[in-house]
Design a protein around this motif. Structure first.
Motif, PDB file in Angstrom:
ATOM      1  N   ILE A  18      49.303  40.794  41.582  1.00 44.57           N
ATOM      2  CA  ILE A  18      49.116  42.088  40.904  1.00 44.57           C
ATOM      3  C   ILE A  18      49.454  41.919  39.427  1.00 44.57           C
ATOM      4  CG2 ILE A  18      49.981  44.453  40.736  1.00 44.57           C
ATOM      5  CD1 ILE A  18      50.298  44.438  43.750  1.00 44.57           C
ATOM      6  N   PRO A  19      48.530  42.220  38.514  1.00 42.90           N
ATOM      7  CA  PRO A  19      47.149  42.644  38.776  1.00 42.90           C
ATOM      8  C   PRO A  19      46.269  41.497  39.267  1.00 42.90           C
ATOM      9  CG  PRO A  19      47.526  42.383  36.420  1.00 42.90           C
ATOM     10  CD  PRO A  19      48.846  42.165  37.080  1.00 42.90           C
ATOM     11  N   GLY A  20      45.268  41.832  40.111  1.00 36.93           N
ATOM     12  CA  GLY A  20      44.337  40.831  40.640  1.00 36.93           C
ATOM     13  C   GLY A  20      43.197  40.575  39.683  1.00 36.93           C
ATOM     14  N   PRO A  21      42.286  39.659  40.060  1.00 39.99           N
ATOM     15  CA  PRO A  21      41.190  39.272  39.146  1.00 39.99           C
ATOM     16  C   PRO A  21      40.250  40.428  38.776  1.00 39.99           C
ATOM     17  CG  PRO A  21      40.955  38.225  41.323  1.00 39.99           C
ATOM     18  CD  PRO A  21      42.305  38.864  41.294  1.00 39.99           C
ATOM     19  N   ALA A  22      39.941  41.304  39.724  1.00 41.40           N
ATOM     20  CA  ALA A  22      39.008  42.404  39.404  1.00 41.40           C
ATOM     21  C   ALA A  22      39.653  43.359  38.390  1.00 41.40           C
ATOM     22  CB  ALA A  22      38.613  43.152  40.677  1.00 41.40           C
ATOM     23  N   SER A  23      40.941  43.694  38.607  1.00 46.75           N
ATOM     24  CA  SER A  23      41.638  44.561  37.646  1.00 46.75           C
ATOM     25  C   SER A  23      41.738  43.896  36.281  1.00 46.75           C
ATOM     26  CB  SER A  23      43.049  44.895  38.142  1.00 46.75           C
ATOM     27  OG  SER A  23      43.019  45.957  39.066  1.00 46.75           O
ATOM     28  N   THR A  24      42.026  42.608  36.280  1.00 45.11           N
ATOM     29  CA  THR A  24      42.177  41.900  35.016  1.00 45.11           C
ATOM     30  C   THR A  24      40.875  41.914  34.226  1.00 45.11           C
ATOM     31  OG1 THR A  24      43.879  40.541  36.021  1.00 45.11           O
ATOM     32  CG2 THR A  24      42.904  39.693  33.994  1.00 45.11           C
ATOM     33  N   PRO A  43      48.767  47.538  34.827  1.00 51.05           N
ATOM     34  CA  PRO A  43      47.321  47.456  34.535  1.00 51.05           C
ATOM     35  C   PRO A  43      46.491  47.101  35.770  1.00 51.05           C
ATOM     36  CG  PRO A  43      48.448  45.509  33.714  1.00 51.05           C
ATOM     37  CD  PRO A  43      49.505  46.383  34.326  1.00 51.05           C
ATOM     38  N   VAL A  44      46.511  47.976  36.774  1.00 50.31           N
ATOM     39  CA  VAL A  44      45.579  47.821  37.899  1.00 50.31           C
ATOM     40  C   VAL A  44      44.637  49.021  37.903  1.00 50.31           C
ATOM     41  CG1 VAL A  44      47.235  46.522  39.297  1.00 50.31           C
ATOM     42  CG2 VAL A  44      47.005  48.994  39.661  1.00 50.31           C
ATOM     43  N   PHE A  45      43.430  48.792  38.325  1.00 47.90           N
ATOM     44  CA  PHE A  45      42.416  49.850  38.390  1.00 47.90           C
ATOM     45  C   PHE A  45      42.346  50.374  39.813  1.00 47.90           C
ATOM     46  CE2 PHE A  45      40.233  50.049  34.286  1.00 47.90           C
ATOM     47  CZ  PHE A  45      40.956  49.069  33.629  1.00 47.90           C
ATOM     48  N   ILE A  46      42.418  51.695  39.955  1.00 46.31           N
ATOM     49  CA  ILE A  46      42.541  52.308  41.273  1.00 46.31           C
ATOM     50  C   ILE A  46      41.169  52.635  41.845  1.00 46.31           C
ATOM     51  CG2 ILE A  46      43.468  54.304  42.541  1.00 46.31           C
ATOM     52  CD1 ILE A  46      45.538  52.155  41.512  1.00 46.31           C
ATOM     53  N   ASN A  47      41.020  52.267  43.108  1.00 40.95           N
ATOM     54  CA  ASN A  47      39.786  52.543  43.835  1.00 40.95           C
ATOM     55  C   ASN A  47      39.913  53.832  44.622  1.00 40.95           C
ATOM     56  OD1 ASN A  47      37.229  52.037  44.981  1.00 40.95           O
ATOM     57  ND2 ASN A  47      38.204  51.119  46.786  1.00 40.95           N
ATOM     58  N   ARG A  48      41.021  53.974  45.360  1.00 38.76           N
ATOM     59  CA  ARG A  48      41.281  55.188  46.148  1.00 38.76           C
ATOM     60  C   ARG A  48      42.780  55.447  46.138  1.00 38.76           C
ATOM     61  NH1 ARG A  48      39.278  54.755  52.146  1.00 38.76           N
ATOM     62  NH2 ARG A  48      40.200  52.677  51.957  1.00 38.76           N
ATOM     63  N   ALA A  49      43.153  56.706  46.373  1.00 41.33           N
ATOM     64  CA  ALA A  49      44.565  57.049  46.521  1.00 41.33           C
ATOM     65  C   ALA A  49      44.684  58.055  47.645  1.00 41.33           C
ATOM     66  CB  ALA A  49      45.111  57.637  45.228  1.00 41.33           C
ATOM     67  N   GLU A  50      45.730  57.922  48.436  1.00 42.82           N
ATOM     68  CA  GLU A  50      45.927  58.857  49.540  1.00 42.82           C
ATOM     69  C   GLU A  50      47.358  58.731  50.053  1.00 42.82           C
ATOM     70  OE1 GLU A  50      42.564  59.287  52.193  1.00 42.82           O
ATOM     71  OE2 GLU A  50      43.972  59.170  53.860  1.00 42.82           O
ATOM     72  N   SER A 404      55.082  43.686  40.836  1.00 41.10           N
ATOM     73  CA  SER A 404      54.470  42.454  41.342  1.00 41.10           C
ATOM     74  C   SER A 404      54.458  42.436  42.871  1.00 41.10           C
ATOM     75  CB  SER A 404      55.203  41.233  40.792  1.00 41.10           C
ATOM     76  OG  SER A 404      56.484  41.137  41.392  1.00 41.10           O
ATOM     77  N   GLN A 405      55.337  43.234  43.480  1.00 42.60           N
ATOM     78  CA  GLN A 405      55.356  43.277  44.945  1.00 42.60           C
ATOM     79  C   GLN A 405      54.671  44.528  45.506  1.00 42.60           C
ATOM     80  OE1 GLN A 405      59.292  41.794  46.597  1.00 42.60           O
ATOM     81  NE2 GLN A 405      59.600  41.666  44.398  1.00 42.60           N
ATOM     82  N   GLY A 406      53.927  45.235  44.655  1.00 41.85           N
ATOM     83  CA  GLY A 406      53.141  46.355  45.164  1.00 41.85           C
ATOM     84  C   GLY A 406      53.907  47.647  45.309  1.00 41.85           C
ATOM     85  N   VAL A 407      54.896  47.874  44.436  1.00 48.52           N
ATOM     86  CA  VAL A 407      55.619  49.146  44.449  1.00 48.52           C
ATOM     87  C   VAL A 407      55.616  49.697  43.018  1.00 48.52           C
ATOM     88  CG1 VAL A 407      57.816  50.311  44.916  1.00 48.52           C
ATOM     89  CG2 VAL A 407      57.091  48.381  46.352  1.00 48.52           C
ATOM     90  N   LEU A 408      54.976  50.855  42.841  1.00 47.96           N
ATOM     91  CA  LEU A 408      54.858  51.432  41.505  1.00 47.96           C
ATOM     92  C   LEU A 408      56.041  52.342  41.206  1.00 47.96           C
ATOM     93  CD1 LEU A 408      53.326  51.922  38.861  1.00 47.96           C
ATOM     94  CD2 LEU A 408      52.025  53.708  40.024  1.00 47.96           C
ATOM     95  N   VAL A 409      56.878  51.916  40.254  1.00 49.43           N
ATOM     96  CA  VAL A 409      57.977  52.773  39.771  1.00 49.43           C
ATOM     97  C   VAL A 409      57.794  52.962  38.268  1.00 49.43           C
ATOM     98  CG1 VAL A 409      59.618  52.048  41.538  1.00 49.43           C
ATOM     99  CG2 VAL A 409      59.539  50.814  39.346  1.00 49.43           C
ATOM    100  N   LEU A 410      58.390  54.027  37.733  1.00 45.55           N
ATOM    101  CA  LEU A 410      58.305  54.306  36.303  1.00 45.55           C
ATOM    102  C   LEU A 410      59.684  54.177  35.670  1.00 45.55           C
ATOM    103  CD1 LEU A 410      56.146  57.583  36.401  1.00 45.55           C
ATOM    104  CD2 LEU A 410      55.336  55.270  35.933  1.00 45.55           C
ATOM    105  N   VAL A 411      59.682  53.786  34.395  1.00 41.22           N
ATOM    106  CA  VAL A 411      60.915  53.719  33.615  1.00 41.22           C
ATOM    107  C   VAL A 411      60.932  54.938  32.696  1.00 41.22           C
ATOM    108  CG1 VAL A 411      62.084  52.405  31.791  1.00 41.22           C
ATOM    109  CG2 VAL A 411      61.108  51.217  33.763  1.00 41.22           C
TER     110      VAL A 411
END
Ligand SMILES: *Cc1c(COP(=O)(O)O)cnc(C)c1O
Length: 475
Positions: A18-24, A43-50, A404-411
């Motif tokens: 994360i981010p993967g090649p498509a997002s990059t 910097p990842v691009f979101i496809n779906r959210a739920e 990097s482990q797939g958990v989105l937190v904010l500062v």
């Protein structure tokens, strides 16, 4: 009753780095077309959210502990919101409420008049963004009082427009090089920061005396409005010391100042009650809402005493998109989603789980000075408990490990040393626990590296010292 259709698996999944090649690749394209003035947390691009999951274009499923900054509280695909919006989209998208009318605007206003704190007759004005709501509250208070000045507080955040930048405390990044700002904005001290480590009553009394002195020295009869967040958001999820907001309410009444409570981040169920003011036993003369109000569509509101709201001359308030019908429909969906009380219960259940997992880190590590917040608005402050040095570097390092482990937190925080959690209220408990375990392990690893510098990782970011830290007694 569950409000989400779980078509997107509610599990964390790492398909790539994360981010993967498509997002990059997409991010590179973005940089070629979008101003660099916008930052990005991850910097990842979101496809779906739920529910509690964001799925990116590389197939990673990221646990959402941000809700788009406290916006998608009812979930990013709430069925009530979807149904209301779809119906409205099939009818019309816009008329401009100042040109011809539609009833959903009235219905949203009526709901807010009924549900915002304060047992008095109210009226509501709708706009699009939070900053617009804040600006309009000041405009209205000026007309209603015939005064110009605005009192705001340390660590405040009220937006990025010219007036709200002046009202916001932190310079970088919000205000840097963007001045000059409108005059007549005064900033007072608060009783918030790490008050739990001190005598709460003394802190409150001292701060209130400071606020009153500032008013008296500048002429209290010159102040139109006093504006405060019931829990300060961008400033670091700072909780008011007990009695501080009630004391401000009294000062506002004493000097005829319009008391404006900015519930834009803390309101609409985020803290386990519909409004955070309810915990303090206070009601603003004006209450501001936005963020979670329309489930992700742009809508904000100024709700206040009828005699204040109706003081403005006809045509004095408005905006092309103010209270857009699609956004109003979305808000009606949000109100339906809150109707049975489940989401408020969820916010309180989220608090119990987060507290159980993260609060022990205050005593268990040397780097976490405070765990604070309410409901699904919770935060950890990174301050060294012995040296009292604020540690933005550690907050950034922990956030990067989580990302990097797939958990989105904010500062957040005036000193950039706070990790805040704002999960959607529809997140499942199992998913939440998985995300919190990642966060806890990252903090434990960073704490261990502090104790044993041999384990220290590469990341080096500026750490700041600040006078505010002197209010922290070593624990
Ligand atoms: C986000 C926020 C604002 C500004 O809202 P925008 O929609 O970004 O203009 C104002 N006040 C508070 C407390 C906020 O959290």
């Amino acid at each position: 009753m569950t409000l989400i259709q779980n078509t997107l698996p509610q599990t964390r999944h790492l398909a790539t780095t994360i981010p993967g090649p498509a997002s990059t690749a997409l991010h590179r394209e973005r940089e070629a077309h979008v101003t660099s003035g916008f930052g990005v947390t991850l910097p990842v691009f979101i496809n779906r959210a739920e529910g509690g999951i964001l799925e990116d274009v590389d197939g990673n499923r990221i646990i959402d502990l941000a809700a788009g900054i406290a916006v998608t509280s009812v979930g990013a695909t709430n069925t009530h919101v979807q149904a209301q919006v779809a119906l409205q989209m099939s009818k019309f998208t816009h008329t401009c409420f100042m040109v011809t009318e539609y009833d959903s605007f009235t219905k949203v206003a009526a709901w807010l008049n009924t549900h915002t704190p304060g047992d008095f007759d109210k009226r509501t004005a709708l706009f699009s963004t939070g900053a617009e709501a804040v600006e309009n509250a000041v405009k209205i208070a000026r007309v209603a009082t015939g005064r110009e000045r605005v009192l705001v507080f340390d660590d405040a955040y009220h937006g990025r427009s010219l007036l709200t930048m002046a009202m916001t405390a932190k310079v970088n990044p919000y205000k840097k090089d963007f001045g000059p700002f409108p005059p007549e904005v005064f900033r007072a001290p608060t009783a918030t920061r790490l008050w739990a480590h001190r005598d709460g009553e003394t802190t409150t009394a001292t701060a209130l005396a400071g606020v009153e002195r500032l008013l008296v020295e500048n002429g209290p009869e010159t102040f139109a409005a006093m504006v405060i967040e019931p829990i300060q958001g961008e400033g670091g999820f700072l909780m008011p010391a007990p009695g501080f907001l009630a004391g401000l309410r009294e000062l506002a009444t004493k000097y005829g100042i319009v008391f404006v409570v900015d519930e834009i981040q803390a309101g609409l169920g985020r803290t386990g009650k519909l409004f955070a003011s309810e915990y303090e036993g206070i009601a603003g003369d004006i209450t501001l809402t936005a963020k979670a109000l329309a489930g992700g569509l742009p809508l904000s509101a100024v709700t206040g005493r009828t005699e204040i709201m109706n003081a403005v001359h006809k045509g004095g308030l408005g905006g092309t998109y103010a209270g857009n019908p699609v956004a109003c429909a979305a808000a009606l969906g949000v109100f339906e989603a809150f109707e049975d009380g489940t989401l408020l219960e969820n916010a309180r259940a989220i608090e119990a789980t987060v507290r159980e997992t993260l609060e022990p880190l205050v005593d268990g590590t040397s780097v976490i000075a405070e765990f604070r917040g309410r409901g699904a608005m919770l935060a950890l402050e990174f301050t060294d408990k012995l040296t009292l040095e604020t540690r933005a570097d550690l907050a950034a390092e922990v956030a990067a490990k989580c990302h990097s482990q797939g958990v989105l937190v904010l500062v957040c925080g005036t000193y950039g040393n706070v990790i805040r959690l704002l999960p959607p209220l529809v997140i499942g408990q199992e998913l939440l626990r998985d995300g919190l375990a990642v966060l806890r392990d990252a903090i434990i690893a960073v704490d261990a590296a502090q104790k044993d510098p041999a384990q220290k990782t590469e990341l080096k970011l500026p750490a700041g010292n600040h006078s505010g830290a002197t209010s922290l007694t070593a624990v």
